[in-house]
Design a protein around this motif. Structure first.
Motif, PDB file in Angstrom:
ATOM      1  N   ASP A   1       0.809  -1.219   0.000  1.00 22.06           N
ATOM      2  CA  ASP A   1       0.000   0.000   0.000  1.00 22.06           C
ATOM      3  C   ASP A   1       0.845   1.273   0.000  1.00 22.06           C
ATOM      4  OD1 ASP A   1       0.976  -0.405   2.544  1.00 22.06           O
ATOM      5  OD2 ASP A   1      -0.948  -0.099   3.565  1.00 22.06           O
ATOM      6  N   HIS A   2       2.141   1.150  -0.227  1.00 23.79           N
ATOM      7  CA  HIS A   2       3.020   2.316  -0.361  1.00 23.79           C
ATOM      8  C   HIS A   2       2.610   3.100  -1.610  1.00 23.79           C
ATOM      9  CE1 HIS A   2       6.765   4.596  -1.051  1.00 23.79           C
ATOM     10  NE2 HIS A   2       7.049   4.373   0.226  1.00 23.79           N
ATOM     11  N   THR A   3       2.868   4.393  -1.592  1.00 18.85           N
ATOM     12  CA  THR A   3       2.493   5.230  -2.738  1.00 18.85           C
ATOM     13  C   THR A   3       3.120   4.734  -4.045  1.00 18.85           C
ATOM     14  OG1 THR A   3       4.303   6.749  -2.161  1.00 18.85           O
ATOM     15  CG2 THR A   3       2.089   7.302  -1.364  1.00 18.85           C
ATOM     16  N   LYS A   4       4.271   4.085  -3.971  1.00 23.03           N
ATOM     17  CA  LYS A   4       4.910   3.559  -5.178  1.00 23.03           C
ATOM     18  C   LYS A   4       4.110   2.407  -5.793  1.00 23.03           C
ATOM     19  CE  LYS A   4       9.737   4.694  -4.039  1.00 23.03           C
ATOM     20  NZ  LYS A   4      11.103   4.118  -3.828  1.00 23.03           N
ATOM     21  N   ASN A   5       3.335   1.731  -4.963  1.00 19.75           N
ATOM     22  CA  ASN A   5       2.617   0.541  -5.432  1.00 19.75           C
ATOM     23  C   ASN A   5       1.114   0.726  -5.544  1.00 19.75           C
ATOM     24  OD1 ASN A   5       4.886  -1.167  -5.686  1.00 19.75           O
ATOM     25  ND2 ASN A   5       4.871  -1.588  -3.487  1.00 19.75           N
ATOM     26  N   GLN A   6       0.609   1.795  -4.988  1.00 18.11           N
ATOM     27  CA  GLN A   6      -0.836   1.959  -4.856  1.00 18.11           C
ATOM     28  C   GLN A   6      -1.580   1.804  -6.174  1.00 18.11           C
ATOM     29  OE1 GLN A   6      -1.993   5.362  -2.583  1.00 18.11           O
ATOM     30  NE2 GLN A   6      -4.186   5.070  -2.962  1.00 18.11           N
ATOM     31  N   GLU A   7      -1.098   2.435  -7.241  1.00 17.02           N
ATOM     32  CA  GLU A   7      -1.826   2.384  -8.508  1.00 17.02           C
ATOM     33  C   GLU A   7      -1.923   0.968  -9.062  1.00 17.02           C
ATOM     34  OE1 GLU A   7       0.056   3.848 -12.137  1.00 17.02           O
ATOM     35  OE2 GLU A   7       1.845   4.332 -10.936  1.00 17.02           O
ATOM     36  N   HIS A   8      -0.938   0.120  -8.765  1.00 17.09           N
ATOM     37  CA  HIS A   8      -0.969  -1.251  -9.277  1.00 17.09           C
ATOM     38  C   HIS A   8      -2.053  -2.072  -8.580  1.00 17.09           C
ATOM     39  CE1 HIS A   8       2.616  -0.025 -11.259  1.00 17.09           C
ATOM     40  NE2 HIS A   8       3.355  -0.007 -10.160  1.00 17.09           N
ATOM     41  N   PHE A   9      -2.224  -1.840  -7.285  1.00 18.70           N
ATOM     42  CA  PHE A   9      -3.204  -2.609  -6.531  1.00 18.70           C
ATOM     43  C   PHE A   9      -4.587  -1.966  -6.541  1.00 18.70           C
ATOM     44  CE2 PHE A   9       0.872  -4.032  -4.696  1.00 18.70           C
ATOM     45  CZ  PHE A   9       0.755  -5.379  -5.008  1.00 18.70           C
ATOM     46  N   GLU A  10      -4.710  -0.853  -7.232  1.00 18.66           N
ATOM     47  CA  GLU A  10      -6.027  -0.275  -7.494  1.00 18.66           C
ATOM     48  C   GLU A  10      -6.648  -0.865  -8.752  1.00 18.66           C
ATOM     49  OE1 GLU A  10      -5.260   3.899  -7.706  1.00 18.66           O
ATOM     50  OE2 GLU A  10      -5.560   4.215  -5.553  1.00 18.66           O
ATOM     51  N   GLN A  11      -5.868  -1.636  -9.495  1.00 17.57           N
ATOM     52  CA  GLN A  11      -6.355  -2.245 -10.727  1.00 17.57           C
ATOM     53  C   GLN A  11      -7.134  -3.515 -10.399  1.00 17.57           C
ATOM     54  OE1 GLN A  11      -3.234  -2.829 -13.612  1.00 17.57           O
ATOM     55  NE2 GLN A  11      -2.235  -0.906 -13.061  1.00 17.57           N
ATOM     56  N   ALA A  12      -8.389  -3.557 -10.815  1.00 17.47           N
ATOM     57  CA  ALA A  12      -9.234  -4.726 -10.544  1.00 17.47           C
ATOM     58  C   ALA A  12      -8.817  -5.895 -11.424  1.00 17.47           C
ATOM     59  CB  ALA A  12     -10.695  -4.379 -10.798  1.00 17.47           C
ATOM     60  N   ARG A  13      -8.759  -7.076 -10.824  1.00 15.03           N
ATOM     61  CA  ARG A  13      -8.473  -8.317 -11.537  1.00 15.03           C
ATOM     62  C   ARG A  13      -9.758  -9.131 -11.541  1.00 15.03           C
ATOM     63  NH1 ARG A  13      -3.606  -7.631 -14.142  1.00 15.03           N
ATOM     64  NH2 ARG A  13      -2.452  -6.111 -12.879  1.00 15.03           N
ATOM     65  N   ARG A  14     -10.478  -9.101 -12.636  1.00  8.60           N
ATOM     66  CA  ARG A  14     -11.800  -9.731 -12.690  1.00  8.60           C
ATOM     67  C   ARG A  14     -11.744 -11.222 -12.424  1.00  8.60           C
ATOM     68  NH1 ARG A  14     -15.118  -5.660 -11.645  1.00  8.60           N
ATOM     69  NH2 ARG A  14     -14.607  -3.843 -12.935  1.00  8.60           N
ATOM     70  N   ARG A  15     -10.619 -11.843 -12.732  1.00 10.60           N
ATOM     71  CA  ARG A  15     -10.501 -13.281 -12.514  1.00 10.60           C
ATOM     72  C   ARG A  15     -10.497 -13.624 -11.024  1.00 10.60           C
ATOM     73  NH1 ARG A  15      -6.882 -15.766 -15.324  1.00 10.60           N
ATOM     74  NH2 ARG A  15      -6.425 -14.109 -16.810  1.00 10.60           N
TER      75      ARG A  15
END
Length: 246
Positions: free
Chosen positions: A92-106
């Protein structure tokens, strides 16, 4: 040899009012998602000789870094996300936040409305077996004394969903499905699917005898309370509007 009964419904979906064909397609999707996860687990094990860690937790300061789903991602899909994540800082670091905001429908149950936390992190509707996926774990198929066909790995959860990047994505199976938001199962389906370590996916009704679920929960290997401990944290996943859907 262990024997048990399971019920496989003609079709179910997380919302009512859909056609029979839609329900049937959704049922196929439920199983397909877990089948794909099962294949990813086996490929990960073949590569690393163990299952992914449930969560990587730093020993020196107990900081939670990353969870099993991001470790499994390269074995699930051809995505640049894994190589873009900075594993030197928490999920949840600012460097990673955008990646884990991406929904993975699978990693979501079709029809379930809860897809994000109120802070923007995308959710998963599947959690793991804490005896296999826990703090800094490295469990092997050989440790499953009752066989991979009787050892559950991942299941659908009824509520209290968590971000897919969260380093504590595991939950005890319990003795009843669809028994509140902390249980496993899909309540509108009156039961839920479990993925087993041999790659099989079975549906168990919410009327499954508690002794059967307790039997699965008791399968070797057994993790300690310290290994399976999780923070006392609930994510807000409803009552807000997600303005931007990725």
């Amino acid at each position: 040899m262990l024997r048990f009964k399971y019920h496989h419904p003609a079709g179910c979906i997380a919302h009512t009012g859909h056609s029979t064909s839609t329900r049937s397609r959704s049922q196929v999707n439920f199983k397909k998602t877990l089948k794909q996860l099962g294949l990813a687990f086996r490929n990960y094990h073949e590569t690393h000789r163990c299952l992914p860690p449930g969560g990587t937790i730093r020993d020196d300061d107990n900081v939670a870094m990353h969870g099993w789903l991001i470790m499994l991602l390269p074995f699930c899909e051809a995505s640049p996300t894994f190589n873009m994540v900075d594993f030197h800082v928490p999920w949840d670091h600012t460097k990673n936040q955008e990646h884990f905001e991406q929904a993975r429908r699978r990693w979501m149950i079709p029809g379930v409305d809860a897809n994000y936390t109120n802070t923007g992190f995308a959710l998963t509707h599947y959690l793991g077996n804490p005896n296999l996926l826990h703090r800094n774990s490295s469990v092997t198929f050989e440790q499953m004394e009752n066989g991979t066909e009787h050892t559950w790995v991942v299941g659908e959860v009824a509520g209290n969903f968590q971000p897919w990047g969260y380093p504590f994505n595991w939950r005890p199976l319990g003795s009843k499905l669809c028994d509140g938001p902390d249980s496993f199962g899909c309540p509108p389906c009156h039961g839920g699917h479990l993925l087993f370590a041999d790659g099989s996916v079975l549906f168990f009704s919410d009327e499954t005898a508690p002794k059967i679920l307790e039997m699965f929960a008791a399968m070797q290997p057994h993790a300690t309370k310290e290994q399976t401990a999780v923070p006392n944290k609930k994510f807000v996943t409803s009552g807000f509007e997600k303005k931007k859907i990725r």
